[in-house]
Design an enzyme around this catalytic site. Structure first.
Site, short mmCIF file in Angstrom:
data_model
loop_
_atom_site.label_atom_id
_atom_site.label_comp_id
_atom_site.label_asym_id
_atom_site.label_seq_id
_atom_site.Cartn_x
_atom_site.Cartn_y
_atom_site.Cartn_z
N ASN A 10 31.24 42.07 36.80
CA ASN A 10 32.47 41.32 36.61
C ASN A 10 33.07 41.77 35.29
O ASN A 10 32.42 41.68 34.26
CB ASN A 10 32.15 39.81 36.57
CG ASN A 10 33.33 38.98 36.09
OD1 ASN A 10 34.48 39.38 36.24
ND2 ASN A 10 33.05 37.83 35.50
N GLY A 11 34.29 42.30 35.33
CA GLY A 11 34.93 42.77 34.11
C GLY A 11 35.63 44.09 34.34
O GLY A 11 35.89 44.47 35.48
N CYS A 45 36.27 37.89 39.57
CA CYS A 45 35.04 38.27 40.24
C CYS A 45 33.97 37.21 39.92
O CYS A 45 33.91 36.68 38.81
CB CYS A 45 34.47 39.62 39.84
SG CYS A 45 35.57 40.99 40.20
N HIS A 85 74.05 29.74 31.74
CA HIS A 85 74.12 31.07 31.14
C HIS A 85 73.61 32.15 32.09
O HIS A 85 73.17 33.21 31.62
CB HIS A 85 73.36 31.08 29.81
CG HIS A 85 73.92 30.10 28.84
ND1 HIS A 85 75.04 30.34 28.08
CD2 HIS A 85 73.54 28.81 28.55
CE1 HIS A 85 75.32 29.27 27.35
NE2 HIS A 85 74.43 28.34 27.62
N GLU A 133 52.95 30.14 43.22
CA GLU A 133 51.54 30.43 43.49
C GLU A 133 51.13 30.02 44.89
O GLU A 133 50.41 30.74 45.57
CB GLU A 133 50.65 29.61 42.54
CG GLU A 133 50.55 30.08 41.15
CD GLU A 133 49.53 29.25 40.38
OE1 GLU A 133 48.49 29.80 40.03
OE2 GLU A 133 49.77 28.06 40.14
N TRP A 190 37.65 40.27 42.75
CA TRP A 190 39.09 40.30 42.55
C TRP A 190 39.39 41.72 42.11
O TRP A 190 38.95 42.16 41.04
CB TRP A 190 39.50 39.30 41.47
CG TRP A 190 40.97 39.19 41.31
CD1 TRP A 190 41.82 38.42 42.05
CD2 TRP A 190 41.79 39.87 40.35
NE1 TRP A 190 43.12 38.59 41.62
CE2 TRP A 190 43.13 39.48 40.57
CE3 TRP A 190 41.53 40.79 39.34
CZ2 TRP A 190 44.19 39.96 39.82
CZ3 TRP A 190 42.60 41.27 38.58
CH2 TRP A 190 43.91 40.85 38.83
N LYS A 210 41.05 32.32 39.88
CA LYS A 210 41.09 31.14 39.02
C LYS A 210 40.87 31.51 37.55
O LYS A 210 41.52 30.99 36.67
CB LYS A 210 39.98 30.19 39.48
CG LYS A 210 39.88 28.92 38.69
CD LYS A 210 40.86 27.91 39.18
CE LYS A 210 40.87 26.65 38.38
NZ LYS A 210 42.19 26.02 38.45
N ARG A 247 37.11 32.70 42.05
CA ARG A 247 37.26 33.73 41.02
C ARG A 247 37.78 35.06 41.58
O ARG A 247 38.08 35.99 40.83
CB ARG A 247 35.90 33.99 40.35
CG ARG A 247 35.32 32.77 39.68
CD ARG A 247 33.98 33.09 39.11
NE ARG A 247 34.09 34.03 38.01
CZ ARG A 247 34.29 33.69 36.74
NH1 ARG A 247 34.38 32.42 36.42
NH2 ARG A 247 34.38 34.60 35.80
N GLU A 253 56.45 24.60 34.95
CA GLU A 253 55.17 24.43 35.63
C GLU A 253 55.39 24.20 37.13
O GLU A 253 54.66 24.74 37.97
CB GLU A 253 54.40 23.26 34.98
CG GLU A 253 53.13 22.82 35.68
CD GLU A 253 52.07 23.92 35.82
OE1 GLU A 253 52.21 24.99 35.22
OE2 GLU A 253 51.11 23.69 36.58
N LYS A 285 53.90 26.59 40.06
CA LYS A 285 53.04 26.06 41.12
C LYS A 285 53.58 26.43 42.49
O LYS A 285 52.85 26.85 43.38
CB LYS A 285 52.95 24.53 40.96
CG LYS A 285 51.70 23.90 41.41
CD LYS A 285 50.64 23.80 40.33
CE LYS A 285 50.39 25.06 39.59
NZ LYS A 285 49.52 24.94 38.45
#
Ligand code: AGP
Length: 611
Positions: free
Chosen positions: A99-100, A2, A507, A491, A73, A606, A27, A484, A488
């Site tokens: 925000n929170g 947010c 395995h 996402e 968000w 983000k 955000r 990574e 990526k």
């Protein structure tokens, strides 16, 4: 998560808040809303992106010089008009953005419902605004007094900004656990989750601390703690330029940030590396060198991409500094009662410096006597301030939700740390030390060479854009690069991707391999080269499609792979700095080929300021 923005001054508040929200959209982008104080408080909010707010009534927009805004968000309640902020209290006196997360919202809500309060949304925020109203009403308190009392009973994290009917000349904000910056203007003030909405108007900022209340008038800022004691504001000068937070001709922030890397890595080295004179200066390490050389153990705490940087750092520090390193997911570390001895060194890695899990994990470790070293990008952020010492990554603002340039800058700082510790501990010879410094200096140019091959990576991306799954494999320093790369791709393209150590593939994951599965090998020349050649054979034998990231002089893997992406030769310890670049470009171009919003992928934000 947010983003919040507020303005109080003499300019029209609406365009300032709208533009600020667009800058903070990274955000969260589930819904957005603005409340302006004109003759009355007017509120406009909608599900969807900030751009939806552009349709607001011209007349309201024209007059108001005070307002608050929010981009969400979703945590409590799905993205909808009703759940969008701002939220107004039952008697219409208070309007608030938040925000929170208010963790005890359910019990507070129950209390309020019993008193007859009615809720239009499913949010914890609407509970909070009514909780403040209730305390104010029942005790005949001022808003400030009511907020102080209410916030002492609230469990969780918050930044709130409150507007009160009858007080058009004042905003009150409070913070615990989520970030808040005040922009100090001339006869005007700004509030925001980070400095990006403010930078255009002023470079003077105050970072509000936890448990502080900020009372803002256009000509005055009063800071207090929850105990009503005045605090002298510490005004800082922002080291950020507007151009850094704009796209600069690129289609997306993500592409701009990938292309930025030769420059951001140069910035990261600036003032630290003088390879000609064999000098490496890292003030945060230099000032506390004995803590590192005497450390029995280093624990790295991070989330997501930053955690991947931590895995690479583990290899680097163990190889050069011979100190045992553990790498922990912050979200696990904070809850599992870890054993921490005084003298343990905790390295926190974070782009935003605001990730809630990382922040709380550090608070716990600090309480137990650990030394906290922050590797952080966002200057002045909560993690940077909580750390005993640190090294900024200097990647500049990263706006794309998917981390790219922040990751390579983290690797650069972590490599410098490992080299420095190795030298001081004498576990790294003088000649090796010198060789590494020369190698470090060459990295930005090598990254540039990889970026220059973007058109050929784009072709590979288009070829595989319709794949349903992907496997990313690597060994040694390139194993975390495989993780990574897979993160990526997930996402940005929503394609299922898994990263694995190449040998571990046998395995289990090998069962997935058939002629439809692209398997990306991060296979630059290093100590594991021959081993990874065997792993490639194993995939080929099962008809998997092989994409390989190879060193420029490679002929063997080139002859085996279906597609290759080439990178210059680099010492294996620093190889991730260049081998990750093709994975970034591949994800970007696949996302674009699929017509997706690569800068704002679905469901993500983000800065993850909730646990
Ligand atoms: C990276 O692409 C991610 N979006 C995410 O994993 C991120 O790295 C993570 O949330 C940690 O963030 P931080 O570095 O700001 O702490």
């Amino acid at each position: 998560m947010c983003g919040i923005v507020a303005y109080i001054g003499s300019q029209k508040a609406y365009p300032i808040i709208l533009k600020g929200l667009k800058r903070l959209e990274y955000r969260g982008y589930d819904s957005a809303g603005i409340a302006l104080y004109d003759d009355a408080v007017q509120c406009f909010k909608r599900k969807g992106r900030v751009a939806e707010l552009a349709a607001w009534d011209e007349k309201i927009i024209e007059k108001a010089t005070v307002g608050i805004g929010h981009t969400r968000w979703a945590t409590h309640g799905e993205p909808s008009d009703a759940n969008a902020h701002p939220h107004t209290s039952n008697n219409g006196q208070l309007t608030l953005v938040h925000n929170g997360i208010i963790e005890n919202y359910a019990s507070l809500k129950q209390e309020l419902v019993q008193k007859g309060y009615v809720f239009k949304s499913e949010t914890d925020t609407e509970v909070l605004v009514n909780f403040i109203e209730d305390i104010q009403k029942n005790n005949d308190y001022t808003l400030e007094e009511a907020m102080r009392v209410a916030l002492k009973r609230v469990v969780g994290a918050y930044v709130i900004i409150v507007m009160e009917k009858g007080f058009p000349e004042r905003l009150i904000a409070a913070r615990k656990g989520s970030p808040l910056v005040i922009g100090v203007g001339d006869g005007e003030h700004f509030l925001a989750s980070d400095a990006s909405p403010i930078i255009e108007y002023t470079k003077k900022v105050i970072y509000v601390n936890d448990y502080e209340l900020a009372i803002l008038f256009k000509d005055e800022i009063i800071l207090k703690n929850l105990g009503n004691e005045a605090i002298t504001p510490y005004v800082q000068q922002l080291d950020m330029e507007l151009a850094q937070i704009e796209k600069g001709g690129f289609d997306h922030f993500m592409l701009k940030e990938i292309f930025d890397q030769p420059a951001s890595l140069t910035d990261c080295l600036r003032g630290r590396l003088d390879s000609e004179n064999q000098i490496l200066t890292l003030a945060g390490i230099d000032q506390h060198i004995s803590i590192f050389t005497e450390a029995k153990r280093i624990i790295i705490v991070a989330c997501g991409t930053s955690w991947h940087a931590g895995l690479i750092a583990e290899y680097m520090i163990e190889a050069l500094g011979r100190i045992p390193v553990e790498v922990e997911y912050a979200s696990e570390f904070r809850y599992r009662n870890p054993v921490i001895h005084p003298g343990d060194v905790i390295i926190a890695i974070s782009q935003s410096g605001e990730t809630a899990d990382t922040l709380v994990a550090l608070e716990r470790a600090k309480e137990q006597g650990a030394f906290i070293f922050g590797v952080v990008n966002a200057v002045g952020s909560s993690i940077a301030r909580l750390s005993h010492a640190g090294a900024y990554t200097h990647a500049g603002p990263e706006i794309g939700v998917a981390s790219t340039k922040a990751f390579t800058a983290q690797l650069m700082v972590l490599a410098m740390m490992a080299i420095k510790i190795g030298k001081e501990k004498k576990t790294l010879s003088a000649s090796e030390y010198q060789r590494y410094l020369v190698e470090l200096a060459l990295i930005p140019a090598k990254v540039k060479t990889v970026i220059a091959s973007h058109e050929s990576i784009k072709k590979v991306a288009i070829h595989y854009a319709s794949a349903r799954d992907f496997l990313f494999l690597g060994r040694g320093y390139n194993f975390p690069v495989a993780l990574e790369g897979a993160l990526k791709l997930k996402e940005i393209s929503y394609i299922h991707a898994e990263g694995y150590p190449a040998a571990e593939m046998k395995h289990g994951p090998i069962a997935l391999v058939d002629e439809h599965l692209p398997v990306l090998f991060v296979a630059t020349k290093d100590a594991y080269y021959e081993k990874i050649v065997s792993n490639i054979q194993e995939i080929k034998a099962r008809k998997g499609k092989v994409i390989a990231i190879v060193s420029a002089d490679d002929t063997l893997i080139r002859s085996m792979a279906d597609h290759v992406m080439e990178v210059p030769e680099v010492d294996e310890l620093l190889a991730p700095l260049v081998s990750v670049i093709p994975t970034q470009l591949l994800s970007y171009y696949i996302g674009v080929a699929l017509g997706l919003d690569v800068d704002k992928p679905r469901n993500l934000a983000k800065s993850v300021t909730v646990e």
